[in-house]
Design a protein around this motif. Structure first.
Motif, PDB file in Angstrom:
ATOM      1  N   PRO A  89       0.823  -1.220   0.000  1.00  0.00           N
ATOM      2  CA  PRO A  89       0.000   0.000   0.000  1.00  0.00           C
ATOM      3  C   PRO A  89       0.854   1.266   0.000  1.00  0.00           C
ATOM      4  N   LYS A  90       0.251   2.341  -0.487  1.00  0.00           N
ATOM      5  CA  LYS A  90       0.968   3.618  -0.532  1.00  0.00           C
ATOM      6  C   LYS A  90       1.132   4.232   0.865  1.00  0.00           C
ATOM      7  N   ASP A  91       0.173   3.995   1.755  1.00  0.00           N
ATOM      8  CA  ASP A  91       0.275   4.484   3.123  1.00  0.00           C
ATOM      9  C   ASP A  91       1.429   3.771   3.826  1.00  0.00           C
ATOM     10  N   GLN A  92       2.316   4.556   4.413  1.00  0.00           N
ATOM     11  CA  GLN A  92       3.528   3.989   5.000  1.00  0.00           C
ATOM     12  C   GLN A  92       3.227   3.095   6.210  1.00  0.00           C
ATOM     13  N   ASN A  93       2.242   3.479   7.032  1.00  0.00           N
ATOM     14  CA  ASN A  93       1.884   2.656   8.189  1.00  0.00           C
ATOM     15  C   ASN A  93       1.291   1.315   7.760  1.00  0.00           C
ATOM     16  N   LYS A  94       0.408   1.341   6.749  1.00  0.00           N
ATOM     17  CA  LYS A  94      -0.181   0.096   6.257  1.00  0.00           C
ATOM     18  C   LYS A  94       0.881  -0.792   5.608  1.00  0.00           C
ATOM     19  N   ALA A  95       1.821  -0.178   4.896  1.00  0.00           N
ATOM     20  CA  ALA A  95       2.899  -0.945   4.277  1.00  0.00           C
ATOM     21  C   ALA A  95       3.783  -1.604   5.342  1.00  0.00           C
ATOM     22  N   LYS A  96       4.067  -0.874   6.419  1.00  0.00           N
ATOM     23  CA  LYS A  96       4.875  -1.433   7.512  1.00  0.00           C
ATOM     24  C   LYS A  96       4.141  -2.590   8.185  1.00  0.00           C
ATOM     25  N   TYR A  97       2.823  -2.425   8.410  1.00  0.00           N
ATOM     26  CA  TYR A  97       2.003  -3.476   9.011  1.00  0.00           C
ATOM     27  C   TYR A  97       1.989  -4.714   8.112  1.00  0.00           C
ATOM     28  N   GLN A  98       1.812  -4.493   6.804  1.00  0.00           N
ATOM     29  CA  GLN A  98       1.756  -5.610   5.864  1.00  0.00           C
ATOM     30  C   GLN A  98       3.102  -6.342   5.810  1.00  0.00           C
ATOM     31  N   LYS A  99       4.183  -5.632   5.835  1.00  0.00           N
ATOM     32  CA  LYS A  99       5.514  -6.245   5.802  1.00  0.00           C
ATOM     33  C   LYS A  99       5.742  -7.065   7.071  1.00  0.00           C
ATOM     34  N   HIS A 100       5.287  -6.534   8.195  1.00  0.00           N
ATOM     35  CA  HIS A 100       5.426  -7.244   9.476  1.00  0.00           C
ATOM     36  C   HIS A 100       4.617  -8.542   9.481  1.00  0.00           C
ATOM     37  N   LYS A 101       3.364  -8.471   9.022  1.00  0.00           N
ATOM     38  CA  LYS A 101       2.507  -9.654   9.014  1.00  0.00           C
ATOM     39  C   LYS A 101       2.943 -10.670   7.953  1.00  0.00           C
ATOM     40  N   ALA A 102       3.494 -10.199   6.843  1.00  0.00           N
ATOM     41  CA  ALA A 102       3.882 -11.094   5.760  1.00  0.00           C
ATOM     42  C   ALA A 102       5.157 -11.866   6.075  1.00  0.00           C
ATOM     43  N   ALA A 103       5.846 -11.539   7.155  1.00  0.00           N
ATOM     44  CA  ALA A 103       7.078 -12.241   7.496  1.00  0.00           C
ATOM     45  C   ALA A 103       6.820 -13.711   7.801  1.00  0.00           C
ATOM     46  N   ARG A 104       5.640 -14.056   8.301  1.00  0.00           N
ATOM     47  CA  ARG A 104       5.313 -15.451   8.611  1.00  0.00           C
ATOM     48  C   ARG A 104       4.594 -16.162   7.472  1.00  0.00           C
ATOM     49  N   LEU A 105       4.341 -15.481   6.378  1.00  0.00           N
ATOM     50  CA  LEU A 105       3.581 -16.058   5.272  1.00  0.00           C
ATOM     51  C   LEU A 105       4.500 -16.420   4.114  1.00  0.00           C
ATOM     52  N   PHE A 106       4.099 -17.413   3.307  1.00  0.00           N
ATOM     53  CA  PHE A 106       4.820 -17.732   2.081  1.00  0.00           C
ATOM     54  C   PHE A 106       3.841 -18.323   1.071  1.00  0.00           C
ATOM     55  N   LEU A 107       4.217 -18.220  -0.193  1.00  0.00           N
ATOM     56  CA  LEU A 107       3.388 -18.726  -1.291  1.00  0.00           C
ATOM     57  C   LEU A 107       3.978 -20.023  -1.821  1.00  0.00           C
ATOM     58  N   GLU A 108       3.099 -20.978  -2.119  1.00  0.00           N
ATOM     59  CA  GLU A 108       3.511 -22.224  -2.760  1.00  0.00           C
ATOM     60  C   GLU A 108       2.385 -22.655  -3.681  1.00  0.00           C
ATOM     61  N   ASN A 109       2.657 -22.705  -4.985  1.00  0.00           N
ATOM     62  CA  ASN A 109       1.654 -23.045  -6.017  1.00  0.00           C
ATOM     63  C   ASN A 109       0.434 -22.120  -5.918  1.00  0.00           C
ATOM     64  N   ASN A 110       0.670 -20.837  -5.769  1.00  0.00           N
ATOM     65  CA  ASN A 110      -0.377 -19.815  -5.647  1.00  0.00           C
ATOM     66  C   ASN A 110      -1.285 -20.027  -4.445  1.00  0.00           C
ATOM     67  N   GLN A 111      -0.858 -20.753  -3.460  1.00  0.00           N
ATOM     68  CA  GLN A 111      -1.600 -20.951  -2.213  1.00  0.00           C
ATOM     69  C   GLN A 111      -0.801 -20.313  -1.090  1.00  0.00           C
TER      70      GLN A 111
END
Length: 168
Positions: A14-36
């Motif tokens: 996201p363009k909002d810096q706070n939302k981008a920081k939140y998304q980066k923090h939450k995405a640290a535990r996520l990963f993609l495999e075969n579009n899942q």
């Protein structure tokens, strides 16, 4: 979850810096495999992130299915996680689902509180109701005293005590 998929696949945030920081923090535990989308955990296997329709189906099957035992909210959410499923608002969705389950409401534990406030044992006349107790043995005091006899008037809270050598 689509924003997390877009972030992990294409690096879009996201363009909002706070939302981008939140998304980066939450995405640290996520990963993609075969579009899942999957979530890494410390104490459970890798969890499959599910969409709202699949989350509702999973919630119903674990709660009411062939092995469903109408668990309480916290136990149910952890059972779903142990089965390998996850969605961002799993705990709040489980609480809302339990509140709408008629069997859970019908057979749940009833709070063990009295239906009214406790009644006072006070008398309107002084020195009519007393509480008497013997305390001790205490370490030996001067005069070989070990025990204390205590009497309290419930109305005035007047207290009398007497040190004693032995209980007789």
């Amino acid at each position: 979850m689509t924003t997390f998929i877009a972030y992990l696949r294409d690096g879009k945030h996201p363009k909002d810096q706070n939302k981008a920081k939140y998304q980066k923090h939450k995405a640290a535990r996520l990963f993609l495999e075969n579009n899942q989308l999957y979530r890494r955990t410390f104490s459970a296997p890798t969890l499959k992130c599910v969409e709202p329709e699949e989350a509702d189906y999973c919630l119903r099957k674990v709660h009411e299915g062939i092995c469903g035992d109408h668990l309480a909210a916290e136990a149910l959410s952890y059972k779903i996680i142990r089965q390998g499923y996850y969605w961002p608002k799993i705990h709040s969705d489980v609480v809302a689902y339990i509140k709408n389950c008629t069997q859970c409401q019908k057979f749940s534990n009833v709070p063990k509180q009295s239906p009214s406030l406790p009644a006072s044992m006070l008398s309107s006349i002084f020195f009519t109701i007393w509480g008497i107790d013997i305390m001790g043995p205490f370490p030996r005091a001067k005069g070989d005293l070990h025990y204390v006899l205590v009497a309290i008037d419930y109305m005035t809270k007047w207290e009398e005590d007497k040190a004693m050598r032995m209980i007789n």
